[in-house]
Write a protein that holds these residues in place. Structure first.
Motif, PDB file in Angstrom:
ATOM      1  N   ASP A  99      41.285  52.051  36.280  1.00  0.00           N
ATOM      2  CA  ASP A  99      39.917  52.027  37.016  1.00  0.00           C
ATOM      3  C   ASP A  99      39.013  51.215  35.953  1.00  0.00           C
ATOM      4  O   ASP A  99      39.058  51.285  34.897  1.00  0.00           O
ATOM      5  CB  ASP A  99      39.494  53.527  37.299  1.00  0.00           C
ATOM      6  CG  ASP A  99      38.872  54.256  36.046  1.00  0.00           C
ATOM      7  OD1 ASP A  99      38.043  54.005  35.388  1.00  0.00           O
ATOM      8  OD2 ASP A  99      39.627  55.197  35.921  1.00  0.00           O
ATOM      9  N   ALA A 100      37.842  50.787  36.562  1.00  0.00           N
ATOM     10  CA  ALA A 100      36.750  49.937  36.056  1.00  0.00           C
ATOM     11  C   ALA A 100      35.642  50.645  36.391  1.00  0.00           C
ATOM     12  O   ALA A 100      35.269  50.829  37.529  1.00  0.00           O
ATOM     13  CB  ALA A 100      36.928  48.559  36.460  1.00  0.00           C
ATOM     14  N   ARG A 101      34.877  50.793  35.581  1.00  0.00           N
ATOM     15  CA  ARG A 101      33.525  51.666  35.462  1.00  0.00           C
ATOM     16  C   ARG A 101      32.401  50.725  34.921  1.00  0.00           C
ATOM     17  O   ARG A 101      32.514  50.242  33.814  1.00  0.00           O
ATOM     18  CB  ARG A 101      33.300  52.932  34.792  1.00  0.00           C
ATOM     19  CG  ARG A 101      34.488  54.100  35.452  1.00  0.00           C
ATOM     20  CD  ARG A 101      34.426  55.254  34.499  1.00  0.00           C
ATOM     21  NE  ARG A 101      34.566  55.273  33.498  1.00  0.00           N
ATOM     22  CZ  ARG A 101      35.712  55.273  32.762  1.00  0.00           C
ATOM     23  NH1 ARG A 101      36.797  55.350  33.503  1.00  0.00           N
ATOM     24  NH2 ARG A 101      35.877  55.368  31.428  1.00  0.00           N
ATOM     25  N   SER A 102      31.385  50.325  35.706  1.00  0.00           N
ATOM     26  CA  SER A 102      30.135  49.657  35.254  1.00  0.00           C
ATOM     27  C   SER A 102      28.982  50.384  35.971  1.00  0.00           C
ATOM     28  O   SER A 102      29.100  50.824  37.146  1.00  0.00           O
ATOM     29  CB  SER A 102      30.439  48.320  35.412  1.00  0.00           C
ATOM     30  OG  SER A 102      30.739  47.957  36.663  1.00  0.00           O
ATOM     31  N   ASP A 103      27.864  49.826  35.621  1.00  0.00           N
ATOM     32  CA  ASP A 103      26.528  50.338  36.351  1.00  0.00           C
ATOM     33  C   ASP A 103      26.405  49.306  37.644  1.00  0.00           C
ATOM     34  O   ASP A 103      26.845  47.974  37.677  1.00  0.00           O
ATOM     35  CB  ASP A 103      25.391  49.961  35.475  1.00  0.00           C
ATOM     36  CG  ASP A 103      25.388  51.002  34.291  1.00  0.00           C
ATOM     37  OD1 ASP A 103      26.039  51.809  34.077  1.00  0.00           O
ATOM     38  OD2 ASP A 103      24.442  50.761  33.289  1.00  0.00           O
ATOM     39  N   GLY A 104      26.002  49.918  38.498  1.00  0.00           N
ATOM     40  CA  GLY A 104      25.739  49.326  39.749  1.00  0.00           C
ATOM     41  C   GLY A 104      24.336  48.644  39.808  1.00  0.00           C
ATOM     42  O   GLY A 104      23.380  49.162  39.230  1.00  0.00           O
ATOM     43  N   LEU A 105      24.067  47.489  40.570  1.00  0.00           N
ATOM     44  CA  LEU A 105      22.837  47.106  40.837  1.00  0.00           C
ATOM     45  C   LEU A 105      22.322  47.376  42.191  1.00  0.00           C
ATOM     46  O   LEU A 105      23.168  46.947  43.166  1.00  0.00           O
ATOM     47  CB  LEU A 105      22.826  45.752  40.340  1.00  0.00           C
ATOM     48  CG  LEU A 105      23.182  45.248  38.949  1.00  0.00           C
ATOM     49  CD1 LEU A 105      23.307  43.816  38.701  1.00  0.00           C
ATOM     50  CD2 LEU A 105      22.243  45.937  37.880  1.00  0.00           C
ATOM     51  N   VAL A 106      21.048  47.766  42.298  1.00  0.00           N
ATOM     52  CA  VAL A 106      20.479  47.666  43.818  1.00  0.00           C
ATOM     53  C   VAL A 106      19.068  47.293  43.753  1.00  0.00           C
ATOM     54  O   VAL A 106      18.303  47.308  42.462  1.00  0.00           O
ATOM     55  CB  VAL A 106      20.475  49.457  44.057  1.00  0.00           C
ATOM     56  CG1 VAL A 106      22.009  50.083  44.229  1.00  0.00           C
ATOM     57  CG2 VAL A 106      19.660  50.195  43.263  1.00  0.00           C
ATOM     58  N   ALA A 107      18.683  47.048  44.870  1.00  0.00           N
ATOM     59  CA  ALA A 107      17.340  46.196  44.991  1.00  0.00           C
ATOM     60  C   ALA A 107      16.477  47.477  45.034  1.00  0.00           C
ATOM     61  O   ALA A 107      16.463  48.167  46.099  1.00  0.00           O
ATOM     62  CB  ALA A 107      17.305  45.251  46.215  1.00  0.00           C
ATOM     63  N   GLY A 108      15.321  47.542  44.432  1.00  0.00           N
ATOM     64  CA  GLY A 108      14.321  48.674  44.460  1.00  0.00           C
ATOM     65  C   GLY A 108      13.031  47.892  44.645  1.00  0.00           C
ATOM     66  O   GLY A 108      12.858  46.632  44.658  1.00  0.00           O
ATOM     67  N   PRO A 109      11.883  48.624  44.651  1.00  0.00           N
ATOM     68  CA  PRO A 109      10.727  48.118  44.785  1.00  0.00           C
ATOM     69  C   PRO A 109      10.291  47.220  44.026  1.00  0.00           C
ATOM     70  O   PRO A 109       9.378  46.325  44.134  1.00  0.00           O
ATOM     71  CB  PRO A 109       9.635  49.364  45.242  1.00  0.00           C
ATOM     72  CG  PRO A 109      10.876  50.677  44.905  1.00  0.00           C
ATOM     73  CD  PRO A 109      11.946  50.073  44.743  1.00  0.00           C
ATOM     74  N   GLY A 110      10.403  47.643  42.514  1.00  0.00           N
ATOM     75  CA  GLY A 110      10.059  46.810  41.238  1.00  0.00           C
ATOM     76  C   GLY A 110      11.081  45.667  40.983  1.00  0.00           C
ATOM     77  O   GLY A 110      11.006  45.136  39.962  1.00  0.00           O
TER      78      GLY A 110
END
Length: 152
Positions: A99-110
């Motif tokens: 398995d590969a674990r990394s932080d995910g990226l999401v579009a937020g208000p800032g």
């Protein structure tokens, strides 16, 4: 919000993957990770975990280890497999799990936000079958298509 249980899961696989079980499983996993990175859904460093079970002995491991890699330019499956072979215990290889674990990226208000545990990307290889699965623990990015445009 990141949940403790999966929100969605996608699984795909293929039979007839003759040859090196380690390379076969890692190739599918790394290809999926590169696609996520290419669409701006993961970033930074990732951690690859690999477990190889001995055939007929699911609790006996020939290898258990972790490797850090750059999501933007991961080593090839063959390069990781070579590193694993150097530490592989003797015995007949049964199944290979990674398995590969990394932080995910999401579009937020800032702007773009980094979230831990957004995804789990894994692979399993048994005999000549390789399966890859993607599990998400949030629906925060689901209204956005991969090219970051709102879904129709």
């Amino acid at each position: 919000m990141i949940t403790s249980t999966p929100v969605a899961r996608w699984t795909w696989g293929r039979f007839g993957e003759a040859g090196d079980q380690v390379v076969g499983g890692l190739r599918g996993l790394l290809a999926a990770h590169v696609v996520l990175w290419g669409h701006g859904l993961v970033a930074g460093l990732a951690l690859l975990s690999v477990t190889i079970n001995e055939a007929g002995k699911s609790n006996d491991h020939l290898f258990v280890g972790e490797f850090e890699f750059d999501a933007a330019s991961p080593a090839s499956a063959e390069q990781f497999a070579e590193r694993i072979r150097r530490e592989l215990r003797p015995g007949e290889m049964g199944s290979v799990f990674a398995d590969a674990r990394s932080d995910g990226l999401v579009a937020g208000p800032g702007g773009i936000l980094s979230e831990r545990r957004l995804f789990r990307l894994g692979s399993s290889t048994v005999a000549d079958y390789v399966g890859v699965d993607l599990v998400t623990f949030s629906d925060v990015w689901m209204p956005v298509r991969p090219e970051r445009k709102p879904a129709a």
